[in-house]
Design a protein around this motif. Structure first.
Motif, short mmCIF file in Angstrom:
data_model
loop_
_atom_site.label_atom_id
_atom_site.label_comp_id
_atom_site.label_asym_id
_atom_site.label_seq_id
_atom_site.Cartn_x
_atom_site.Cartn_y
_atom_site.Cartn_z
N SER A 137 0.82 -1.21 0.00
CA SER A 137 0.00 0.00 0.00
C SER A 137 0.86 1.26 0.00
O SER A 137 0.45 2.30 -0.54
N ALA A 140 1.56 2.00 -3.51
CA ALA A 140 0.36 2.55 -4.14
C ALA A 140 0.17 4.02 -3.78
O ALA A 140 -0.17 4.85 -4.64
N GLU A 145 -1.97 5.92 -8.01
CA GLU A 145 -2.68 5.33 -9.15
C GLU A 145 -3.76 4.38 -8.66
O GLU A 145 -3.57 3.65 -7.69
N ASP A 146 -4.89 4.38 -9.35
CA ASP A 146 -6.01 3.52 -8.98
C ASP A 146 -5.61 2.04 -9.05
O ASP A 146 -5.01 1.60 -10.03
N ARG A 147 -5.95 1.29 -8.00
CA ARG A 147 -5.75 -0.16 -7.96
C ARG A 147 -4.30 -0.54 -8.32
O ARG A 147 -4.05 -1.52 -9.00
N TRP A 148 -3.37 0.24 -7.83
CA TRP A 148 -1.98 0.05 -8.25
C TRP A 148 -1.42 -1.31 -7.86
O TRP A 148 -0.71 -1.94 -8.64
N VAL A 149 -1.72 -1.78 -6.67
CA VAL A 149 -1.18 -3.07 -6.24
C VAL A 149 -1.61 -4.17 -7.21
O VAL A 149 -0.79 -5.01 -7.61
N LYS A 150 -2.87 -4.18 -7.59
CA LYS A 150 -3.35 -5.20 -8.53
C LYS A 150 -2.73 -5.01 -9.91
O LYS A 150 -2.33 -5.99 -10.57
N ARG A 151 -2.63 -3.78 -10.37
CA ARG A 151 -2.05 -3.53 -11.69
C ARG A 151 -0.60 -3.99 -11.75
O ARG A 151 -0.17 -4.62 -12.72
N THR A 153 0.86 -6.17 -9.80
CA THR A 153 0.89 -7.62 -9.67
C THR A 153 0.55 -8.30 -10.99
O THR A 153 1.25 -9.22 -11.43
N ASP A 154 -0.51 -7.85 -11.63
CA ASP A 154 -0.96 -8.47 -12.87
C ASP A 154 0.07 -8.33 -13.99
O ASP A 154 0.20 -9.22 -14.84
#
Length: 231
Positions: A137, A140, A145-151, A153-154
């Motif tokens: 976090s 992030a 940036e929005d939903r950075w951890v998921k972005r 990671t993906d």
């Protein structure tokens, strides 16, 4: 000089491949942060001249949250220009050296595509790839940036943590040479992406076998995760 493909999941660079250390980054200033520690040392910026590399990282660098960052197995964080270029295109602004909190910005030897246990000669120091960066976090909040951890990671472009095998000095412009490659073939991206690909058990077994043969030494975190995966 060997030019790296932008694909972070490519096999580790061949033995003897040489890239370049574009920037050496240390903490610029501790920033206020909403996390439990209250401050963060993620604001790294390039420095000029030689920098000593010690077992706990770069001289005059620091980690604010030492429960989750730093230590001998995460002494240096490397991120590749090839991966930074990907994010510059995605985000619409330059991902300058240090923006992601990295100590080394490299070109020509991919950090995300490095083999776990691979060794690099950089300046007079030798470093060993240990594990991927897991986005948090604080990271992030740094980017906003929005939903950075998921972005992050993906995308599976995590960069690599390294331990210091031989202390020495580094500076921007130094060569980054791959001086050892283990035979297991597991890259940082292979391991990090194995949960999505459903190959975690297979990849974990290869890493544990390599360690049992004395070829690599897993970090404590990696050993715990690989052992848990095969139970």
């Amino acid at each position: 000089m060997t030019t790296a493909t932008p694909d972070p999941t490519r096999p580790g660079a061949p033995l003897g491949a040489t890239g370049e250390l574009l920037a050496v980054c240390r903490v610029h200033v501790l920033l206020p942060d909403a996390g439990a520690v209250g401050v963060t040392a993620i604001d790294k910026r390039p420095v000029e001249g030689p920098v000593k590399v010690r077992p706990l990282g770069l001289y005059a660098d620091v980690q604010a949250d030492r429960a989750h960052h730093g230590g001998e197995e995460q002494a240096v964080y490397a991120y590749s220009q090839e991966d930074a270029d990907h994010w510059s295109a995605e985000l619409g602004y330059e991902v300058a050296p240090g923006l992601f909190g990295e100590n080394f910005r490299t070109r020509g030897v991919a950090a995300s595509g490095a083999l776990i246990g691979e060794r690099w000669q950089v300046g007079t120091a030798v470093l060993e790839v240990t594990q991927p960066r897991t986005p948090c976090s604080t990271f992030a909040r740094r980017l906003g940036e929005d939903r950075w951890v998921k972005r992050f990671t993906d995308a599976n472009r995590t960069g690599a943590y390294l331990r210091v095998v031989t202390t020495g000095e580094v500076r921007a412009g130094d060569a980054v040479e791959v001086v050892f490659r283990p035979s297991h073939g597991v890259t940082i991206a292979d391991w990090f992406g194995s949960r999505v690909a459903g190959t975690t058990v297979e990849v974990a077994r290869r890493l544990l076998a390599s360690e049992a043969e004395g070829e690599i030494r897993l970090s404590a975190e990696m050993r715990e995760r690989t052992e848990r995966a095969v139970r």
